[in-house]
Design an enzyme around this catalytic site. Structure first.
Site, short mmCIF file in Angstrom:
data_model
loop_
_atom_site.label_atom_id
_atom_site.label_comp_id
_atom_site.label_asym_id
_atom_site.label_seq_id
_atom_site.Cartn_x
_atom_site.Cartn_y
_atom_site.Cartn_z
N LYS A 138 0.86 -1.19 0.00
CA LYS A 138 0.00 0.00 0.00
C LYS A 138 0.89 1.23 0.00
CE LYS A 138 -3.73 -2.17 2.69
NZ LYS A 138 -4.66 -2.00 3.83
N ASP A 148 0.05 -11.34 0.71
CA ASP A 148 -1.28 -11.10 0.16
C ASP A 148 -1.21 -10.43 -1.22
OD1 ASP A 148 -0.74 -10.60 2.98
OD2 ASP A 148 -2.85 -10.26 3.31
N TRP A 222 -2.95 -17.10 0.45
CA TRP A 222 -3.10 -16.32 -0.79
C TRP A 222 -2.00 -16.65 -1.80
CZ3 TRP A 222 -7.70 -14.81 -0.92
CH2 TRP A 222 -8.32 -14.05 0.07
#
Length: 373
Positions: A138, A148, A222
């Site tokens: 992010k 992830d 994931w």
């Protein structure tokens, strides 16, 4: 977990097939939310993973109302020019739902979906990276790579490369996957730490390795699910395919060593099932089962590993509860979480039918419906 006391309806876990469980979970969420109301109120992977599961159910059953539900949610976010206003374009989490656009474009030919893909995926070409070229998870987490992130960006980018003939996306995401494994893998257990900060500035980063302190279940889940989705579109002769397959095999075999022998499930912190406050978690268990089963189906793992997949699948099914209307309640799902220490993960609240948990469950059931007993 606090389940409703009314539990008068319970389908036999022996009579429902995996695809029927997948449909039951889809129908439960559909009954609760009109597609435009799926939380949160933005273009986000919570809806993306759930609807990706639903898309697989649609392909297996050809029931039109699943396709229409997916389309309605996507259409509530995509404007005529292909822009996606409610999308945080500096977070990989908000790129992931774009994977739904391929099927919509394939079936309808609507250029909005094509334009939206070309608005979303090329963002990765200028994505901020750590010194080694790894994607920040992010914008407000500088230099942090999270496991992830491969699920959020890998499948959509590789499918973009195949669909539009842009092979540089194959190289881009293979590099991300290999870099991530190189710096998060623990050689003793074979497991992957939740994240890695090359600069070691994150509060959780090990001062020497830069890795996160724990092996969080869903993050590990994931990663192989993403690799297998990438393999659906990555050319067989790609220069990194053999290495990626070896990474997949090593990780999935390592995961089987940590399956709880009694329940068939996996723990929130995968390698610490011996600690009394650790707990069995359904979303990671579902992702592990899906990945093992798909790897066997695709020929990447020996069929003997289906023993672990069926045991894990039944373990998840055995935890299910039901309300008075027969809606399925998937519990023991960790809500979203950042990176932290053991106490951080163990203290995370759980929820019922959380979308990424329901999505993981549907992905598992859809894949197990293709498995051979």
């Amino acid at each position: 977990m606090n389940f409703p006391k009314s539990n008068t309806y319970k389908p036999s876990t022996e009579t429902l097939l995996p695809i029927q469980w997948a449909e039951k979970a889809c129908e439960t969420i559909m009954a609760k939310f009109q597609p435009e109301q799926l939380p949160p109120e933005r273009f986000h992977y919570h809806q993306g993973v759930f609807l990706s599961g639903m898309e697989k159910v649609w392909r297996l059953t050809q029931k039109e109302h699943y396709f229409n539900y997916i389309k309605s949610w996507v259409d509530s976010h995509i404007l005529a020019d292909g822009s996606v206003p409610k999308c945080k374009t500096d977070e990989l989490d908000d790129i992931q739902p774009g994977v739904l656009l391929y099927t919509l474009y394939e079936i309808t030919g609507d250029e909005r979906y094509n334009k939206a893909l070309h608005n979303l995926v090329p963002l990765l070409k200028s994505w901020p990276t750590n010194p080694s070229g790894g994607f920040w998870h992010k914008g407000h987490y500088p230099n942090q790579m999270w496991l992830d992130g491969l699920y959020m960006a890998g499948p959509i980018a590789v499918q973009f490369g195949k669909t539009f003939g842009e092979s540089d996306y194959f190289d881009m995401m293979a590099y991300q996957a290999i870099l991530m494994e190189k710096y998060t893998k623990d050689r003793e257990t074979g497991l992957l730490y939740h994240g890695w900060d090359e600069t070691k500035a994150a509060h959780w980063a090990d001062p020497i390795s830069g890795t996160a302190p724990e092996f969080w279940g869903r993050a590990i889940g994931w990663y192989p699910v993403a690799l297998l989705e990438m393999f659906d579109h990555l050319p067989e002769d790609h220069k990194d395919k053999k290495k990626l397959v070896a990474i997949l095999q090593d990780l999935l075999i390592a995961i089987t060593n940590y399956q709880d022998p009694e329940t068939g499930l996996w723990y929130q912190v995968v390698d610490k099932g011996h600690l009394s406050d650790n707990w069995l978690e359904n979303s990671c268990s579902s992702l592990f089962v899906q990945a093992i089963a798909k790897a066997v189906r695709m020929g990447y793992l020996d069929s003997k590993y289906m023993e672990y997949a069926w045991k894990g699948y039944q373990g998840v099914i055995d935890t299910l509860k039901f309300d008075e209307n027969g809606n399925v309640l998937i519990g023991n799902i960790c809500i979203g979480t950042g990176i932290g220490d053991y106490a951080h993960y163990i203290a995370r609240p759980t929820s019922e039918n959380d979308l990424h948990g329901a999505g993981a469950f549907i992905l598992m059931c859809a894949e197990m419906s293709l498995a051979k007993k």
